[in-house]
Design a protein around this motif. Structure first.
Motif, short mmCIF file in Angstrom:
data_model
loop_
_atom_site.label_atom_id
_atom_site.label_comp_id
_atom_site.label_asym_id
_atom_site.label_seq_id
_atom_site.Cartn_x
_atom_site.Cartn_y
_atom_site.Cartn_z
N GLU A 90 0.84 -1.20 0.00
CA GLU A 90 0.00 0.00 0.00
C GLU A 90 0.88 1.25 0.00
OE1 GLU A 90 -3.14 2.32 2.99
OE2 GLU A 90 -2.48 0.26 3.43
N LYS A 91 0.34 2.35 -0.46
CA LYS A 91 1.00 3.66 -0.37
C LYS A 91 -0.09 4.71 -0.28
CE LYS A 91 1.49 3.74 -5.42
NZ LYS A 91 2.45 3.82 -6.54
N ARG A 92 0.27 5.86 0.31
CA ARG A 92 -0.73 6.92 0.42
C ARG A 92 -0.10 8.26 0.09
NH1 ARG A 92 -0.30 5.33 6.04
NH2 ARG A 92 0.82 6.89 7.30
N PRO A 93 -0.91 9.16 -0.48
CA PRO A 93 -0.39 10.47 -0.89
C PRO A 93 -0.09 11.35 0.32
CG PRO A 93 -2.76 10.37 -1.25
CD PRO A 93 -2.34 9.00 -0.85
N ALA A 94 0.87 12.24 0.14
CA ALA A 94 1.23 13.16 1.22
C ALA A 94 1.92 14.38 0.63
CB ALA A 94 2.16 12.48 2.23
N THR A 95 1.70 15.52 1.30
CA THR A 95 2.45 16.73 0.96
C THR A 95 3.61 16.84 1.94
OG1 THR A 95 0.46 17.85 0.15
CG2 THR A 95 2.36 19.23 0.70
N VAL A 96 4.84 16.91 1.41
CA VAL A 96 6.02 16.93 2.28
C VAL A 96 6.77 18.23 2.07
CG1 VAL A 96 6.20 14.42 2.10
CG2 VAL A 96 7.58 15.85 0.59
N LYS A 97 7.49 18.64 3.12
CA LYS A 97 8.33 19.82 3.03
C LYS A 97 9.78 19.39 3.24
CE LYS A 97 9.04 24.50 4.82
NZ LYS A 97 8.58 25.54 5.76
N VAL A 98 10.65 19.78 2.31
CA VAL A 98 12.05 19.39 2.38
C VAL A 98 12.74 20.19 3.48
CG1 VAL A 98 14.23 19.20 1.13
CG2 VAL A 98 12.07 18.81 -0.08
N LEU A 112 16.88 13.18 1.01
CA LEU A 112 16.38 14.41 1.64
C LEU A 112 15.61 14.07 2.91
CD1 LEU A 112 14.95 16.20 -1.54
CD2 LEU A 112 17.20 16.55 -0.50
N ALA A 113 15.79 14.90 3.95
CA ALA A 113 14.95 14.81 5.14
C ALA A 113 13.72 15.67 4.88
CB ALA A 113 15.70 15.32 6.37
N VAL A 114 12.53 15.10 5.13
CA VAL A 114 11.30 15.83 4.82
C VAL A 114 10.35 15.77 6.01
CG1 VAL A 114 11.48 15.36 2.35
CG2 VAL A 114 10.21 13.77 3.79
N HIS A 169 14.56 8.85 -5.59
CA HIS A 169 13.10 8.95 -5.63
C HIS A 169 12.62 10.39 -5.70
CE1 HIS A 169 11.84 4.71 -4.68
NE2 HIS A 169 13.15 4.65 -4.47
N VAL A 170 13.56 11.34 -5.82
CA VAL A 170 13.17 12.75 -5.87
C VAL A 170 12.69 13.10 -7.28
CG1 VAL A 170 13.96 15.13 -5.58
CG2 VAL A 170 14.79 13.34 -4.04
N GLU A 171 13.42 12.65 -8.28
CA GLU A 171 13.07 12.87 -9.68
C GLU A 171 13.28 11.57 -10.43
OE1 GLU A 171 11.74 15.52 -10.83
OE2 GLU A 171 12.18 17.06 -9.34
N LEU A 172 12.75 11.50 -11.65
CA LEU A 172 12.97 10.32 -12.48
C LEU A 172 14.37 10.33 -13.07
CD1 LEU A 172 9.55 10.06 -14.35
CD2 LEU A 172 10.34 8.73 -12.40
N ARG A 173 14.95 11.50 -13.16
CA ARG A 173 16.32 11.62 -13.64
C ARG A 173 17.25 11.80 -12.44
NH1 ARG A 173 17.30 16.89 -12.84
NH2 ARG A 173 15.52 18.31 -12.82
N ARG A 174 18.53 11.60 -12.65
CA ARG A 174 19.50 11.79 -11.59
C ARG A 174 19.69 13.28 -11.33
NH1 ARG A 174 23.49 8.90 -9.06
NH2 ARG A 174 25.33 10.07 -8.35
N VAL A 175 19.68 13.65 -10.04
CA VAL A 175 19.88 15.05 -9.65
C VAL A 175 21.25 15.18 -9.00
CG1 VAL A 175 19.02 16.96 -8.24
CG2 VAL A 175 17.40 15.36 -9.29
N VAL A 196 15.44 22.43 -0.88
CA VAL A 196 15.29 22.71 0.55
C VAL A 196 14.27 23.83 0.76
CG1 VAL A 196 16.47 23.46 2.65
CG2 VAL A 196 17.65 21.96 1.02
N GLY A 197 13.30 23.56 1.64
CA GLY A 197 12.25 24.54 1.93
C GLY A 197 11.03 24.42 1.05
N LYS A 198 11.11 23.62 0.00
CA LYS A 198 9.97 23.49 -0.91
C LYS A 198 9.00 22.42 -0.45
CE LYS A 198 11.93 25.07 -5.30
NZ LYS A 198 12.21 24.69 -6.71
N GLU A 199 7.73 22.62 -0.79
CA GLU A 199 6.71 21.59 -0.56
C GLU A 199 6.54 20.79 -1.84
OE1 GLU A 199 3.05 23.10 0.91
OE2 GLU A 199 3.80 23.27 2.98
N LEU A 200 6.49 19.48 -1.68
CA LEU A 200 6.39 18.59 -2.83
C LEU A 200 5.26 17.60 -2.63
CD1 LEU A 200 10.19 17.70 -3.18
CD2 LEU A 200 8.97 19.47 -4.45
#
Length: 690
Positions: free
Chosen positions: A384-392, A406-408, A421-427, A434-438
């Motif tokens: 199972e998985k559930r949606p969430a709004t996270v802040k970095v 990243l700590a969120v 797991h942050v992006e589909l491409r390598r970052v 940092v500081g953004k909501e995702l």
């Protein structure tokens, strides 16, 4: 009780094992030689081989003629083989079979016209050797940003370093195909042992509290292995030998996992296991119980004093506790907190690492509150998985300063988002996050370990698929519109030409069987080789090239099958007719017999013109075959008795010329002797002429 598990797949792979066995065999046979560069990336084994008589040399210049050079498992370029042979060295090739396969695939890709791209670490010896086999134009891509250096080509051949991380390769390949579209030949040359080792390490890391990765720090596959397990087990260590292990690494933990890189001998793995088994874990656990406080314990205390650095708390232990203001409330300044905190206030705090018996016990109100927040976090069923709004909150790095995630802030607690797991491409740089909501999904919850893992990958995949679908639909709409426009233009073009008319067109393609000529916007017809010229030996390339203008006649328009037959020949005067036009009925010509038919003889009148003497026109008497009276190559006099220029037929008569000659002779005779002949005889001769 401590539980130590070793990954199912770890240590020497087949290629490394083979290389080591070859070198050890050479040492046992007292071969006079050395390895060209480190045989494998393990300092301990290299030292052992040197002690056995197989040293490590950096270049072929250091070898003397007659010595044996051992090519390491990472392989070398083709020029090194040539140089070694020229120098008179005996070659012992320990190249890993998987590396040889990658070298071969790279060479084949280049030979087949594909631009070779090697995905791997630029400075890794294996990658350098593959690049040599791929030719001078090959390029290495280690990071997605390196794709900007890849030139635009129609076809690409992609080969992967055998020990490269599969997920990184997939990310680079995806970005490569997006940024450099074209035909791709992808050779997934990462060896099975590497993928098995990585998968086995990840599975063990998920089930362990501490992970030990054993291998040389100069080993690429060991580094990749360490980076992988860090994303699945926060307490991870990279060591070369068991000497680097200490009890502090395992304090407070009971489940330990061990894995090792492909260049790590089994001996080093066993030594690490023995070292851990000999540590006094029981006394370590008992000691933590006797001191009453330990990292992670929640205590309740009373504020007894404040100073410029933090708050002192009494919580019934022989040493007071200390809470820095940043661990009381990081969102407020020390001055603001001093104005609100009073002596006697009760506070719940968590014991954090760094506390000792002879010092204040370090506490954290923030961490205690976070632990309390865990009570509100719901379990997550398997799958199972559930949606969430996270802040970095911040970027997490390992001891080697490599970014692992990243700590969120998620659902009131701190969670972890792996870097992959942050992006589909390598970052490469996560600073802007940092500081953004995702928007993300919670994919793992472990209330016992207070571990929550979030991911954006599936959300981004859905988003990408939606974009891809929209793009595809838009593309299909554009194609349909273009097709409709082409059809309209084609219809207009068809209506603008008529069969039998002559037009000026542009050659758009030269093919073996003819020329494709555009005679109207979007209307292309074919001039077949048979319609290029009156000379059937003329080829399309002899007549015109792309871009040339030519005059053509429209022979046939097939609207149903969208075909237009054109002719250049029809616009040109027939050279046969031009040459045949010099002959007329009644002309007496000299002709050469060139071949026989059953019904007559073919005679050559000029370079291009031939005629037929029918068998009845060959002789005055009846003959069975032309060759009864004629020979090939014979020159005869014949009279043109028939001309059909449209059908390209000319009829001639040899017998008529003979008859006419006889008549002329008779006439001449009659004219000179007429006065001596009787009237009756003269009349008889005249009748004979007739």
């Amino acid at each position: 009780m401590m539980e130590i598990k070793v990954a199912k797949y770890c240590g020497f792979c087949y290629g490394v094992k083979r290389a080591v066995e070859l070198a050890q065999k050479a040492a046992g046979e007292h071969v006079n030689g050395a390895t060209l560069g480190p045989l494998i990336h393990n300092p301990q084994l290299i030292a052992e081989l040197a002690a056995q008589g197989i040293a490590c040399k950096d270049s072929l210049e250091q070898f003397a003629p007659g010595e044996t050079v051992i090519f390491r498992s990472h392989g070398v370029g083709p020029e090194v083989y040539e140089q070694a042979e020229e120098k008179g060295l005996t070659i012992m090739d320990a190249t890993c079979p998987n590396v040889r396969l990658a070298q071969k695939k790279a060479a084949e890709a280049a030979a087949d016209g594909y631009f070779p791209i090697i995905v791997g670490e630029k400075n890794h010896p294996e990658v350098k050797s593959i690049l040599k086999w791929a030719g001078k134009s090959a390029i290495c891509v280690e990071y997605i940003k390196d794709i900007s250096n890849v030139p635009q080509k129609e076809r690409y051949g992609v080969i992967i370093q055998t020990t490269f991380e599969l997920q990184k390769f997939n990310d680079i390949l995806q970005a490569l195909q997006e940024q450099r579209p074209g035909e791709y030949r992808v050779e997934r040359t990462i060896c099975l042992a590497t993928s098995q080792r990585q998968q086995s390490a990840v599975e063990l890391a998920d089930d362990s509290e501490v992970m030990i990765v054993i291998g040389g720090r100069n080993s690429a596959n060991t580094r990749h292995l360490f980076e992988l397990v860090q994303g699945h087990c926060r307490q991870a260590y990279h060591i070369e030998t068991a000497d680097e292990l200490n009890a502090a690494m395992f304090r407070g933990f009971t489940k330990i996992g061990i894995t090792a890189g492909a260049s790590t001998p089994d001996r080093l793995i066993k030594e690490a296991i023995v070292a851990m088994e000999n540590m006094d874990f029981e006394s370590m656990l008992n000691e933590s119980m006797e001191v009453e406080v330990y990292p992670g314990k929640i205590v309740t205390g009373t504020v007894i004093q404040l100073d410029k650095d933090g708050v002192y708390v009494s919580f019934g232990y022989r040493h007071d506790g200390f809470i820095p203001y940043t661990e009381w409330d990081p969102t407020k300044s020390a001055e603001e907190l001093q104005a609100t905190i009073k002596e006697g206030d009760e506070v719940e705090a968590k014991v954090v690492p760094g506390s000792t018996k002879s010092d204040f016990v370090r506490l954290s109100k923030v961490k205690a509150e976070r632990d309390a927040a865990w009570k509100n976090v719901a379990e997550l069923a398997e799958g199972e998985k559930r949606p969430a709004t996270v802040k970095v909150l911040r970027i997490i790095k390992n001891k080697a300063k490599n970014i692992v995630g990243l700590a969120v802030a998620v659902e009131g607690v701190e969670g972890f988002m792996p870097a992959s797991h942050v992006e589909l491409r390598r970052v490469e740089d996560f600073t802007d996050y940092v500081g953004k909501e995702l928007q993300a999904e919670i994919i793992e919850v472990d209330l016992e370990k207070k571990r929550i893992v979030v991911s954006r990958r599936d959300l981004l995949k859905v988003e990408r698929e939606a974009k891809a679908k929209a793009w595809k639909e838009a593309k299909e709409a554009r194609i349909a519109a273009a097709k409709e426009a082409r059809a309209a233009a084609e219809e207009a073009a068809y209506n603008s030409v008529e069969e039998g008319e002559v037009y000026t067109g542009k050659v758009v393609k030269v093919a073996e069987f003819g020329l494709f000529v555009e005679i109207g916007e979007g209307l292309v017809g074919l001039v077949h080789n048979t319609e290029l010229a009156w000379d059937r030996n003329v080829k399309a390339a002899d007549v015109a090239k792309e871009g040339d203008e030519v005059t053509v006649l429209v022979k046939k328009i097939d609207r149903e099958n969208k075909r237009v037959a054109l002719s250049i020949k029809a616009t040109l005067e027939d050279p046969w007719k031009v040459e045949a036009g010099q002959f007329h009925v009644g002309d007496i010509v000299e002709a050469e017999v060139v071949r026989f038919l059953a019904f007559g003889a073919i005679v050559k009148l000029s370079e291009k013109v031939e005629g037929l003497v029918h068998i009845s026109e060959i002789a005055q008497e009846r003959i069975n075959k032309p060759e009864d009276v004629l020979e090939i190559g014979q020159v005869v006099k014949a009279e043109v008795i028939k001309m059909d220029l449209d059908s390209k037929k000319i009829g001639l008569s040899i017998s008529k010329v003979k008859r006419d000659a006889e008549k002329n002779e008779y006439r001449s005779y009659i004219g000179s002797k007429k006065s001596h002949l009787s009237q009756n005889l003269s009349e008889q001769l005249e009748n004979l002429e007739k």
